[in-house]
Design an enzyme around this catalytic site. Structure first.
Site, PDB file in Angstrom:
ATOM      1  N   ASP A  13     -13.411  20.697   8.654  1.00 51.51           N
ATOM      2  CA  ASP A  13     -14.216  19.885   7.620  1.00 51.51           C
ATOM      3  C   ASP A  13     -15.328  19.113   8.411  1.00 51.51           C
ATOM      4  O   ASP A  13     -15.687  18.023   8.069  1.00 51.51           O
ATOM      5  CB  ASP A  13     -13.182  18.637   7.277  1.00 51.51           C
ATOM      6  CG  ASP A  13     -12.156  19.393   6.669  1.00 51.51           C
ATOM      7  OD1 ASP A  13     -12.255  19.918   5.648  1.00 51.51           O
ATOM      8  OD2 ASP A  13     -10.908  19.558   7.194  1.00 51.51           O
ATOM      9  N   ASP A  24     -13.079  25.018  -0.123  1.00 50.52           N
ATOM     10  CA  ASP A  24     -13.460  23.824   0.617  1.00 50.52           C
ATOM     11  C   ASP A  24     -14.450  23.939   1.648  1.00 50.52           C
ATOM     12  O   ASP A  24     -15.231  23.225   1.774  1.00 50.52           O
ATOM     13  CB  ASP A  24     -12.445  23.089   1.284  1.00 50.52           C
ATOM     14  CG  ASP A  24     -11.003  23.231   0.491  1.00 50.52           C
ATOM     15  OD1 ASP A  24     -10.769  24.003  -0.294  1.00 50.52           O
ATOM     16  OD2 ASP A  24     -10.159  22.093   0.544  1.00 50.52           O
TER      17      ASP A  24
HETATM   18  N1  GLY Z   1      -8.803  19.359   1.936  1.00 49.65           N
HETATM   19  C1  GLY Z   1      -9.745  18.984   1.024  1.00 49.65           C
HETATM   20  C2  GLY Z   1      -9.296  18.801  -0.494  1.00 49.65           C
HETATM   21  O1  GLY Z   1      -8.201  18.197  -0.481  1.00 49.65           O
HETATM   22  O2  GLY Z   1      -9.770  19.036  -1.329  1.00 49.65           O
END
Ligand code: GLY
Length: 373
Positions: free
Chosen positions: A97, A152
């Site tokens: 992330d 993601d």
């Molecule tokens: N970890 C990214 C989401 O929950 O969208």
């Protein structure tokens, strides 16, 4: 002011900034140096499971957006302070992330100062994220393990493009391009929908199957994943100018609009069964609103009609999210900005609550609509 904003929407958009400023000041005062992720009955939890630690950049990003709107020196000071707290994360190998964390915090810090140290922090983060690349399957793996690819990650791969552009490192660029093509091939469906996860055989690199953690099922449309893809491929196109990236973003957008039908705010999964399980995820709506505005801006000179359609859809979404059903009333003691979000339905984390990325992307979309970003 963005002249395309419907006149009656403007006061509602401005109210979002007022609510966000009030809530942010209160959250900082209540728990200094704490990065909230999701609420429990409206209060930011400090003891709830994180699952994975990915949200620091959103809280800091809100401070930057508020500073840009108000010019308030205290908000700027806090934005810098919280960004400083994030600095060690640029070498964090545990998460996928780093785009979320650094592009919303260090990018504005760099923009406002021109200080090369902040640009370098983003380059470090991009290089760290690129270490997740799996040469056999040709993707950046998720925090779950080497066999796992998440949709993601499309929102995080832009920091690798940034690092590649700033350093001229062709190998970094190749990693990012390759990840996008693998994601398109294994996670984006023919109808423009997306799977949350792809699983690979790590020995051979062979793609095995689609899967999910946060969606209803392996073959369902987890709404937030679709929004990540729409926004992510749009952002990537800004770096690559590759028509393949823009085409995926448009397919995602068309699928989003089809699946939403008349109600702009999506359920947490478009395939969740009707009834009590089919609750809203306002955060998916906020991400989609900001992504659709970005897509509209991107298409302005290529397809003015398409751009107008996506912008109208974003404004419809914002009109709903900025109304009383979704925008929190600080006087009630609710601590977030946007209500009715979902983090992880199956784990029972942040279900029908405020989630920090919902607050961030709502404010970001509002800032774009008001012509501030
Ligand atoms: N970890 C990214 C989401 O929950 O969208």
């Amino acid at each position: 002011m963005n002249s395309a904003v419907p006149i009656d929407l403007t006061p509602r958009l401005e109210r979002v900034f007022d609510v966000a400023e009030r809530q942010t000041r209160a959250t900082i005062a209540r728990a200094p140096d704490f990065f909230p992720m999701y609420t429990e009955q409206g209060r930011w939890t400090r003891r709830g499971e994180l699952w994975t630690d990915w949200c620091g950049g959103f809280f800091d990003g809100i401070m930057w957006l508020l500073y840009e709107r108000t010019g308030d020196a205290w908000l700027r000071d806090r934005a810098e302070h919280y960004a400083r707290l994030l600095a060690p994360r640029r070498f964090d190998r545990e998460v996928h992330d780093l785009g979320f964390i650094f592009l919303n915090s260090y990018a504005p810090w760099f923009r406002h100062t021109g200080d090369a140290a902040f640009r370098h922090a983003m380059i470090d983060a991009g290089r760290t994220l690129a270490l997740r690349f799996q040469p056999r399957g040709r993707y950046l793996c998720s925090f779950i393990g080497r066999d796992s690819l998440f949709i993601d990650i499309m929102m995080n791969v832009p920091i690798i493009y940034y690092a590649a552009r700033e350093t001229g490192d062709a190998a970094l660029r190749e990693v990012a391009d390759t990840h996008c093509r693998t994601t398109e091939r294994v996670l984006v469906r023919a109808n423009g929908g997306t799977a949350h996860e792809g699983l690979f055989d790590t020995a051979t690199g062979e793609f095995l199957r689609q899967s999910t953690h946060q969606g209803w099922s392996a073959d369902s449309d987890w709404s937030r994943g679709l929004a990540w893809s729409l926004y992510g491929f749009t952002t990537v196109y800004g770096y690559t100018s590759d028509p393949a990236d823009l085409a995926v973003a448009r397919r995602n957008a068309e699928h989003w609009l089809t699946r939403c039908g008349g109600d702009p705010v999506p359920p947490w999964d478009f395939d969740a069964p009707a009834g009590p399980l089919r609750i809203k995820d306002s955060s998916a709506g906020a991400i989609a609103a900001s992504g659709l505005l970005e897509l509209a801006r991107t298409l302005e000179k290529l397809d003015a009609e398409g751009a107008a359609r996506y912008r109208a859809a974003a404004f419809k979404l914002l009109a709903a999210l900025c109304g009383d059903d979704y925008l929190a009333d600080p006087a009630t003691g609710w601590e977030g900005v946007l209500r009715h979000g979902v983090y992880h339905y199956h784990k029972g984390l942040g279900v029908d609550e405020s989630v920090m990325w919902g607050d961030y992307f709502l404010l970001e979309a509002v800032a774009k609509a008001l012509g501030l970003r």
